[in-house]
Design an enzyme around this catalytic site. Structure first.
Site, mmCIF file in Angstrom:
data_model
loop_
_atom_site.group_PDB
_atom_site.id
_atom_site.type_symbol
_atom_site.label_atom_id
_atom_site.label_comp_id
_atom_site.label_asym_id
_atom_site.label_seq_id
_atom_site.Cartn_x
_atom_site.Cartn_y
_atom_site.Cartn_z
ATOM 1 N N ARG A 37 28.403 -54.086 -22.207
ATOM 2 C CA ARG A 37 27.925 -53.282 -23.337
ATOM 3 C C ARG A 37 26.601 -52.614 -22.986
ATOM 4 O O ARG A 37 26.386 -51.445 -23.290
ATOM 5 C CB ARG A 37 27.783 -54.219 -24.541
ATOM 6 C CG ARG A 37 27.035 -53.687 -25.723
ATOM 7 C CD ARG A 37 27.975 -53.110 -26.758
ATOM 8 N NE ARG A 37 27.429 -53.098 -28.102
ATOM 9 C CZ ARG A 37 26.266 -52.598 -28.461
ATOM 10 N NH1 ARG A 37 25.457 -52.126 -27.580
ATOM 11 N NH2 ARG A 37 25.892 -52.616 -29.722
ATOM 12 N N ARG A 54 38.360 -60.068 -33.273
ATOM 13 C CA ARG A 54 37.058 -59.751 -32.674
ATOM 14 C C ARG A 54 36.752 -60.610 -31.453
ATOM 15 O O ARG A 54 35.594 -60.929 -31.177
ATOM 16 C CB ARG A 54 35.928 -59.936 -33.698
ATOM 17 C CG ARG A 54 35.886 -58.895 -34.786
ATOM 18 C CD ARG A 54 35.349 -57.580 -34.225
ATOM 19 N NE ARG A 54 35.293 -56.554 -35.259
ATOM 20 C CZ ARG A 54 34.203 -56.292 -35.988
ATOM 21 N NH1 ARG A 54 33.101 -56.962 -35.784
ATOM 22 N NH2 ARG A 54 34.238 -55.357 -36.890
#
Ligand code: CP3
Length: 339
Positions: free
Chosen positions: A34, A21
């Site tokens: 994002r 991650r």
């Protein structure tokens, strides 16, 4: 590539390191992209932005491998299941699988619809420096099945386990269908430029031992056999999480075993080294504190001295970890393991 050399147990100048991650919310650079992309799935489908966030941890932290930015659940999504990532709630499927009919409806050609992943891989491989590896990935059939049947993350996995004990052949039908798609999905990732592939079995520990080998591990090995036969130069990494009591049963043709943080590394070494390179396994919450990092890095390097090893966390990095601590961790591994 030092990462690939370590996968194949060759001599390396230092222990290669990356973090599960590693492209994620602890990086302000990730948060910016994002937000531009909109929601999480839009970011996964936008191959240019997905490539950009895959490269961020390499640029910022100088890790030895990039992992392609995506999610294990894009496979069931492209098999035709409706998926949403709810804020705070994680992934949710609005119509979880209930019957053979539901399974029959799933698209066996889903891997053909995942070109956004392959495009992200090609672009990332093009931009990545030649000494850094690019890791492709998928979820294990069992872990994907848990989300597809339970609708979302589960504490008990009661629906899946009920199926295992009351209608095992139906569960096998689903797992087989997933395995066939995942073989071709990983193959396309390799053709696009992935240098290694990792299979995440995050919910391996939900199963008792014999059932784990029958309903999860067997399918991971089937996928690995397919890849190793056609692409022997591509390392396959398996990460079945939380199965420290089952290590004596691990077998098969793969290269790297991912050790999660709850498994004592010494135990994993006893059972699996030198047959497999070990990857792991610092407890991710140690990243909150530099002294805690240092203690664990020293311990782990001492245990794996002279053994094939890739340094990693024992599960994914958390969103509120200070970037400075992540940098400290990566640098420390390289410095203390340098020969
Ligand atoms: O490692 C990387 O940097 C590559 C990207 C990656 C993501 N998910 C991005 C992601 C990888 C390899 C995964 C794998 C994945 N996804 C697993 C297996 C690994 C593990 O953690 O056990 C699982 C179980 C999933 C399913 C999933 N995706 C869950 C349960 C969640 C919600 C939990 C959370 O962390 O928010 C996701 C969302 C997700 N996948 C995020 C990211 C960066 C957070 C989404 C966001 O940006 O808000």
């Amino acid at each position: 590539m030092i990462f690939i050399d370590a996968c194949f147990k060759k001599n390396v100048p230092y222990t290669p390191v990356w973090m599960m991650r590693q492209a994620g919310r602890y990086l302000k650079e990730y948060m910016k992209v994002r937000e531009e992309a909109g929601d999480f799935l839009s970011l996964c489908k936008d191959y240019k932005r997905a490539s950009e966030v895959s490269l961020q941890p390499v640029d910022i932290l100088d890790v030895d491998a990039a992992i392609i930015f995506s999610d294990i659940l894009v496979v069931p999504l492209e098999m035709g299941m409706d998926l949403k990532f709810e804020k705070g709630d994680g992934p949710v499927f609005s119509e979880p699988l209930k019957s053979l009919e539901d399974i029959d409806k799933l698209d066996p050609n889903a891997y053909k619809k995942l070109s956004y992943v392959y495009d992200a891989i090609s672009l990332t491989r093009e931009k990545l420096s030649p000494n850094k590896a690019l890791i492709g990935f998928c979820g294990s059939p069992w872990t994907l099945a848990t989300y597809m049947i339970e609708a979302k993350g589960s504490k008990t996995y009661a629906k899946c386990k009920k199926l295992i004990y009351t209608n095992p052949s139906l569960m096998h039908t689903l797992l087989k269908k997933l395995s066939e798609i995942l073989k071709l999905y990983l193959e396309e990732q390799i053709k696009a430029g992935a240098n290694a592939v990792q299979i995440f079995d995050s919910w391996a520990s939900a199963l008792e031992k014999d059932i784990f080998f029958e309903f999860s591990f067997k399918y991971m090995i089937e996928i690995s056999n397919y890849i190793k036969e056609k692409y022997p130069h591509i390392p396959v990494i398996l990460f079945p999480k939380g199965i420290s009591g089952y290590l004596d049963g691990i077998y098969g043709n793969f290269d790297v075993f991912g050790v999660d943080w709850s498994t004592p590394l010494k135990t994993a070494k006893e059972f699996l080294s030198p047959t497999y390179t070990l990857q792991g396994n610092m407890e991710p919450c140690r990243l909150y504190d530099k002294q805690a990092i240092k203690e664990s890095v020293c311990d782990i390097l001492e245990i794996m001295k002279n053994k094939a090893h890739i340094f990693n966390l024992g599960h994914g990095i958390l969103p509120d970890i200070p970037v400075e601590n992540a940098k400290y961790f990566i640098n420390l591994v390289k410095e203390l393991s340098s020969k």
